[in-house]
Design a protein around this motif. Structure first.
Motif, short mmCIF file in Angstrom:
data_model
loop_
_atom_site.label_atom_id
_atom_site.label_comp_id
_atom_site.label_asym_id
_atom_site.label_seq_id
_atom_site.Cartn_x
_atom_site.Cartn_y
_atom_site.Cartn_z
N UNK A 78 8.28 1.70 1.23
CA UNK A 78 6.89 1.90 0.79
C UNK A 78 5.93 0.83 1.29
N UNK A 79 6.39 -0.06 2.17
CA UNK A 79 5.53 -1.15 2.65
C UNK A 79 4.32 -0.61 3.41
N UNK A 80 4.54 0.31 4.35
CA UNK A 80 3.42 0.86 5.11
C UNK A 80 2.48 1.67 4.21
N UNK A 81 3.05 2.40 3.25
CA UNK A 81 2.22 3.17 2.33
C UNK A 81 1.38 2.25 1.46
N UNK A 82 1.94 1.10 1.07
CA UNK A 82 1.18 0.14 0.26
C UNK A 82 -0.06 -0.35 0.96
N UNK A 83 0.05 -0.62 2.27
CA UNK A 83 -1.13 -1.02 3.03
C UNK A 83 -2.15 0.09 3.11
N UNK A 84 -1.69 1.33 3.31
CA UNK A 84 -2.61 2.47 3.39
C UNK A 84 -3.31 2.71 2.06
N UNK A 85 -2.59 2.56 0.96
CA UNK A 85 -3.20 2.72 -0.36
C UNK A 85 -4.29 1.69 -0.59
N UNK A 86 -4.05 0.47 -0.13
CA UNK A 86 -5.07 -0.56 -0.26
C UNK A 86 -6.32 -0.23 0.54
N UNK A 130 5.90 -3.96 -2.34
CA UNK A 130 5.36 -3.09 -1.29
C UNK A 130 3.86 -2.89 -1.47
N UNK A 131 3.37 -2.86 -2.70
CA UNK A 131 1.93 -2.79 -2.94
C UNK A 131 1.25 -4.14 -2.73
N UNK A 132 1.97 -5.19 -3.02
CA UNK A 132 1.39 -6.53 -3.03
C UNK A 132 1.35 -7.16 -1.64
N UNK A 133 2.48 -7.15 -0.94
CA UNK A 133 2.62 -7.94 0.28
C UNK A 133 1.60 -7.58 1.37
N UNK A 134 1.45 -6.29 1.76
CA UNK A 134 0.50 -6.01 2.85
C UNK A 134 -0.94 -6.29 2.47
N UNK A 135 -1.26 -6.23 1.20
CA UNK A 135 -2.65 -6.43 0.79
C UNK A 135 -3.02 -7.90 0.63
N UNK A 136 -2.03 -8.81 0.63
CA UNK A 136 -2.37 -10.23 0.65
C UNK A 136 -3.09 -10.58 1.95
N UNK A 417 8.01 -4.00 8.53
CA UNK A 417 8.86 -3.03 7.85
C UNK A 417 10.24 -2.97 8.50
N UNK A 418 10.30 -3.08 9.82
CA UNK A 418 11.59 -3.08 10.52
C UNK A 418 12.42 -4.30 10.11
N UNK A 419 11.76 -5.45 9.97
CA UNK A 419 12.47 -6.66 9.55
C UNK A 419 13.07 -6.49 8.16
N UNK A 420 12.32 -5.88 7.24
CA UNK A 420 12.86 -5.66 5.88
C UNK A 420 14.00 -4.63 5.91
N UNK A 421 13.83 -3.59 6.72
CA UNK A 421 14.88 -2.58 6.84
C UNK A 421 16.15 -3.18 7.42
N UNK A 422 15.99 -4.10 8.36
CA UNK A 422 17.14 -4.77 8.95
C UNK A 422 17.95 -5.51 7.90
#
Length: 577
Positions: A78-86, A130-136, A417-422
């Motif tokens: 949900x990392x990419x979605x969190x950025x889009x929601x922001x 996932x909501x927090x990190x991209x919006x920082x 997101x790839x790094x977290x998936x790894x």
């Protein structure tokens, strides 16, 4: 061009007006740093606490894996979605929602009465992150402009690095003084401070561009199904059997979910992960190298920290301190090495760095009970850390600069997101290797004089040397358990070595350097402070000779045809240094 609701604030700030606005900027940066730090601290302190959690909650190896992977699963999906929601509903709003979810989940983790409860709230923690990190970072970039923005991002990154550096040490201290539950209480004051600052002084911002006001919730759900199915199959397979209907169902969910995700992203009007990015050679190669690098980093240190405590008798504090040189080296050297090797292009430093990562893990693979920290642990950790610091800057640059300007932010988010998936995948894979080798090394319980001890060890591979198991075993069986633990650890670490070396080979063979990168000899000349402007051009003339001949500079000549995948970035998919 992107328009934000705080455009007037940015314009006013850019002209230098308003002392109060500077306070608001500092408050925004402070809130972003606190939000980022709480998510990074949570990742780094949990590894140190896993053996204590295992003893308290009888998690077993698969339970320990789920404590790590539960968080990474929802964060990755949900990392990419969190950025889009922001961007759609407001970055400050999503930042606050993420903090609230993370804080509630942290408190629930600290109070968890069982392993199942702990894992469930780790999933919620990952969703909050996932909501927090991209919006920082989005809050920072929307509040600052120009050189002030670059400085703010540098501060945001540096404090995140510091949080990573002190995390294992802080976690070890808390576990020694209190218990593993204290590492989750640690998040609460940081969450409260970030929320207070955000509510007090941070302004709302969002994207007003209509084309960006769409969400790909279906894509995020399919990503969660795909990653969850893969993780469940890899983690639970050794524990309940590969032929179990549950494991087969999880594997089927991974295959079906992955296919549906690709189909969805191919047809979606606003895909979460635009598949067109994967037509860019350097983008694909850099993200494949990211998968290898962050996979072995998370997976190998998951195994190492447990092994140090279970087999070598390290305390939580000592195990946490053992990994601190990695973070300190990254903080101290990564940016310097990035600047130093930039003229070479990304291919050489990435290949060399991943090779050093593999060499460091190979040194650590030889670690046995009785080895000292200074001769057994530190050399491997330092070689690994130097390789990591050498690899990360050119890898990140290659992933982001290979994508045309308007989509460079998306390229950065995908790489994260790839790094977290790894981490999610390789914690499962290396845990799988450890479990399979450990269990295959032990004799069947019925063939021993202590079947109950062997059965308990098979159920809890990473705790096989704990006193509760070995105290009841005969000396000969204790030696067998110790040998099985060392063999399993070594197999997992050597698997990580192989992945790192494959990543190095992949970087060497597939990364395309920019056309303006210099050769080794020219680079060495620059390091010595010499001049390199006499290097001949391909046609045998340099600029100085052309000026003497009165024919002008090479800049006056018609541009040479661009090589596909190289150049200055003016073409779609070109690689920019």
């Amino acid at each position: 061009m992107r328009a934000d609701t705080n455009a007037n604030t940015q314009a006013h700030t850019a002209t230098g007006g308003g002392g109060g606005l500077l306070t608001r900027q500092r408050a925004t940066l402070l809130a972003a740093i606190l939000g980022l730090s709480v998510t990074i601290l949570d990742q780094t302190v949990v590894f140190v606490a896993l053996p204590a959690m295992e003893r308290d909650l009888s998690l077993g190896l698969n339970g320990q894996q789920w404590v790590v992977n539960g968080y990474l699963l929802t964060l990755s999906a949900f990392l990419l979605l969190g950025g889009s929601l922001g961007d759609l509903f407001g970055r400050r709003r999503l930042f606050l929602y993420g903090l609230a979810a993370f804080g509630v989940a942290s408190l629930a983790c600290a109070l968890a009465p069982s392993g199942e409860t702990l894992i469930a709230f780790r999933l919620l923690q990952g969703l909050g992150a996932a909501m927090l990190m991209p919006n920082t970072l989005a809050l920072v970039t929307s509040c600052f402009e120009g050189k002030a923005r670059a400085a703010a991002i540098g501060s945001w990154s540096a404090w995140g690095g510091l949080a990573a550096a002190i995390g294992p040490l802080v976690g070890g201290v808390l576990i020694e003084l209190f218990s593993w539950r204290a590492i989750f209480y640690l998040s609460l004051p940081l969450v409260a401070a970030a929320m207070a600052v955000a509510l007090w002084r941070v302004e709302e911002s969002r994207d007003e561009q209509p084309s960006q006001r769409r969400l790909d919730a279906s894509g995020a759900a399919l990503a969660a199904l795909t990653l969850g199915g893969l993780s469940f199959a890899l983690v639970q397979g050794p524990a309940i059997g590969w032929s179990s209907p549950t494991v087969i169902g999880a594997a089927a969910a991974f295959v079906a979910g992955g296919g549906a995700f690709i189909a969805r992203e191919h047809t979606a009007r606003a895909p979460m992960l635009p598949l067109a990015l994967f037509r860019i050679r350097n983008f694909v190669a850099a993200n494949a190298a990211t998968l290898a690098l962050y996979g072995v980093f998370n997976g190998a240190f998951f195994i190492l920290i447990i092994y140090l405590q279970a087999a070598l008798g390290y305390s939580a504090l000592a195990a946490g301190t053992a990994s601190v040189p990695v973070s300190l080296t990254m903080v101290g050297l990564a940016s310097r090495l990035g600047r130093l090797t930039a003229p070479l292009g990304p291919r050489r430093p990435m290949a060399l760095g991943l090779t050093l990562v593999g060499a460091g893990l190979a040194l650590l693979a030889g670690l046995e009970p009785g080895d000292s920290y200074w001769t057994g642990v530190l050399p491997g950790v330092l070689v690994f850390a130097f390789g990591l610091a050498l690899t990360v800057p050119p890898l990140t640059n290659a992933a982001v600069s290979s994508v045309p300007g308007p989509r460079s932010g998306l390229a950065s988010a995908v790489n994260t997101a790839v790094a977290r998936t790894a981490g999610l995948v390789f914690v499962a894979v290396l845990g799988l290797v450890f479990a399979v080798v450990f269990r295959s090394t032990l004799p069947p319980p019925a063939a021993t004089d202590d079947p109950a001890v062997v059965a308990a060890a098979r159920d809890r591979p990473t705790a096989a040397l704990e006193s509760g198991i070995t105290d009841e075993a005969q000396p000969q069986l204790q030696a067998v358990l110790a040998d099985a633990t060392v063999d399993a650890y070594r197999a997992a670490m050597l698997t990580a070595v192989l992945v790192a070396l494959l990543g190095a080979l992949l970087a060497w063979r597939t990364i395309e350097d920019p056309a303006d990168r210099c050769g080794i000899r020219q680079w060495l000349t620059r390091l010595r402070g010499g001049r390199d402007d006499e290097r001949p051009e391909p046609d045998g003339h340099d600029d100085a000779q052309r000026r003497r001949d009165g024919r002008g500079s090479t800049d006056d000549r018609p541009a040479k045809p661009a090589v596909p995948g190289q150049g200055t970035g003016g073409r779609r998919g070109a690689s920019r240094e």
